[in-house]
Motif scaffolding. Sequence first.
Motif, PDB file in Angstrom:
ATOM      1  N   ASN A   1       0.742  -1.252  -0.134  1.00  0.00           N
ATOM      2  CA  ASN A   1      -0.129  -0.034   0.179  1.00  0.00           C
ATOM      3  C   ASN A   1       0.743   1.384  -0.051  1.00  0.00           C
ATOM      4  O   ASN A   1       0.453   2.411   0.144  1.00  0.00           O
ATOM      5  N   THR A   2       1.990   0.944  -0.127  1.00  0.00           N
ATOM      6  CA  THR A   2       3.073   2.425  -0.219  1.00  0.00           C
ATOM      7  C   THR A   2       4.199   2.228  -1.343  1.00  0.00           C
ATOM      8  O   THR A   2       4.694   1.049  -1.118  1.00  0.00           O
ATOM      9  N   ILE A   3       4.524   3.397  -1.859  1.00  0.00           N
ATOM     10  CA  ILE A   3       5.615   3.213  -2.891  1.00  0.00           C
ATOM     11  C   ILE A   3       6.441   4.654  -2.551  1.00  0.00           C
ATOM     12  O   ILE A   3       5.762   5.736  -2.309  1.00  0.00           O
ATOM     13  N   THR A   4       7.589   4.406  -2.474  1.00  0.00           N
ATOM     14  CA  THR A   4       8.525   5.494  -1.949  1.00  0.00           C
ATOM     15  C   THR A   4       9.332   5.746  -3.369  1.00  0.00           C
ATOM     16  O   THR A   4      10.110   4.908  -3.756  1.00  0.00           O
ATOM     17  N   ILE A   5       9.370   6.892  -3.629  1.00  0.00           N
ATOM     18  CA  ILE A   5      10.246   7.461  -4.838  1.00  0.00           C
ATOM     19  C   ILE A   5      11.183   8.549  -4.657  1.00  0.00           C
ATOM     20  O   ILE A   5      11.224   9.110  -3.555  1.00  0.00           O
ATOM     21  N   THR A   6      12.262   8.454  -5.255  1.00  0.00           N
ATOM     22  CA  THR A   6      13.058   9.585  -5.287  1.00  0.00           C
ATOM     23  C   THR A   6      13.256  10.070  -6.717  1.00  0.00           C
ATOM     24  O   THR A   6      12.844   9.769  -7.893  1.00  0.00           O
ATOM     25  N   TRP A   7      13.895  11.488  -6.790  1.00  0.00           N
ATOM     26  CA  TRP A   7      14.080  12.070  -8.121  1.00  0.00           C
ATOM     27  C   TRP A   7      15.159  13.207  -8.063  1.00  0.00           C
ATOM     28  O   TRP A   7      15.661  13.368  -6.871  1.00  0.00           O
ATOM     29  N   HIS A   8      15.689  13.728  -9.223  1.00  0.00           N
ATOM     30  CA  HIS A   8      16.640  14.688  -9.119  1.00  0.00           C
ATOM     31  C   HIS A   8      16.166  15.835  -9.669  1.00  0.00           C
ATOM     32  O   HIS A   8      15.033  15.939 -10.575  1.00  0.00           O
ATOM     33  N   PRO A   9      16.700  17.022  -8.966  1.00  0.00           N
ATOM     34  CA  PRO A   9      15.804  18.421  -9.195  1.00  0.00           C
ATOM     35  C   PRO A   9      16.068  18.799 -10.825  1.00  0.00           C
ATOM     36  O   PRO A   9      17.055  18.186 -11.341  1.00  0.00           O
ATOM     37  N   PRO A  10      15.291  19.657 -11.168  1.00  0.00           N
ATOM     38  CA  PRO A  10      15.491  19.810 -12.768  1.00  0.00           C
ATOM     39  C   PRO A  10      17.034  20.594 -13.005  1.00  0.00           C
ATOM     40  O   PRO A  10      17.582  21.164 -12.184  1.00  0.00           O
ATOM     41  N   VAL A  11      17.618  20.016 -13.992  1.00  0.00           N
ATOM     42  CA  VAL A  11      18.797  20.721 -14.501  1.00  0.00           C
ATOM     43  C   VAL A  11      18.662  22.241 -14.625  1.00  0.00           C
ATOM     44  O   VAL A  11      19.556  23.092 -14.305  1.00  0.00           O
ATOM     45  N   ARG A  12      17.757  22.556 -14.977  1.00  0.00           N
ATOM     46  CA  ARG A  12      17.223  24.116 -15.189  1.00  0.00           C
ATOM     47  C   ARG A  12      16.215  24.535 -14.286  1.00  0.00           C
ATOM     48  O   ARG A  12      15.003  24.348 -14.702  1.00  0.00           O
ATOM     49  N   PRO A  13      16.431  24.852 -13.046  1.00  0.00           N
ATOM     50  CA  PRO A  13      15.228  25.179 -12.278  1.00  0.00           C
ATOM     51  C   PRO A  13      14.614  26.477 -12.469  1.00  0.00           C
ATOM     52  O   PRO A  13      13.439  26.879 -12.012  1.00  0.00           O
ATOM     53  N   ASN A  14      15.252  27.407 -13.107  1.00  0.00           N
ATOM     54  CA  ASN A  14      14.782  28.821 -13.413  1.00  0.00           C
ATOM     55  C   ASN A  14      14.295  29.581 -12.339  1.00  0.00           C
ATOM     56  O   ASN A  14      13.190  30.114 -12.369  1.00  0.00           O
ATOM     57  N   GLY A  15      14.757  29.472 -11.039  1.00  0.00           N
ATOM     58  CA  GLY A  15      14.140  29.984  -9.857  1.00  0.00           C
ATOM     59  C   GLY A  15      14.397  29.199  -8.687  1.00  0.00           C
ATOM     60  O   GLY A  15      14.669  27.952  -8.858  1.00  0.00           O
ATOM     61  N   GLU A  16      13.671  29.474  -7.706  1.00  0.00           N
ATOM     62  CA  GLU A  16      13.517  28.523  -6.391  1.00  0.00           C
ATOM     63  C   GLU A  16      12.401  27.586  -6.537  1.00  0.00           C
ATOM     64  O   GLU A  16      11.506  28.074  -6.979  1.00  0.00           O
ATOM     65  N   ILE A  17      12.494  26.247  -6.308  1.00  0.00           N
ATOM     66  CA  ILE A  17      11.650  25.289  -6.480  1.00  0.00           C
ATOM     67  C   ILE A  17      10.796  25.546  -5.182  1.00  0.00           C
ATOM     68  O   ILE A  17      11.555  25.180  -4.253  1.00  0.00           O
ATOM     69  N   ILE A  18       9.521  25.908  -5.394  1.00  0.00           N
ATOM     70  CA  ILE A  18       8.845  25.972  -4.165  1.00  0.00           C
ATOM     71  C   ILE A  18       7.974  24.469  -3.507  1.00  0.00           C
ATOM     72  O   ILE A  18       8.221  24.377  -2.563  1.00  0.00           O
TER      73      ILE A  18
END
Length: 131
Positions: free
Chosen positions: A45-62
Amino acid sequence: CVVCYLFIVFVVFGYRFVILFYCNIVLLLVPGTVGNVTVVSMSHNTITITWHPPVRPNGEIIEYRITYRSLDNNATRILTTDGSLTTADIKNLSANTTYYIYVTARTGQGAGEQGMIVHVTTGNSWNHRIK
């Protein structure tokens, strides 16, 4: 950021005048796509995921928006996490069900484009023992 210059040269009564216009235009863009979305663990009943931030964030990721759905009920759900995190637990899922998941980043200018879709099937809710 775009910088532009405009020179205007004109002559009045034999005198040459030069006018210089300068502008600095800041283009506010949404972030690029989130990369390398990976399932690191799962249960029934649970999935844990990870990811990399965008190469071009174009500002602060909110924030990051994790969008997921199953073909069983075709309902799309969205989980939101803080922009400083790159992992999330998707909870209260159905057992033995395939889910399609993607992550988007959001700045003050809006959400970025959808990246790669990951699909994963949760496990069974029952454990069986072999004696």
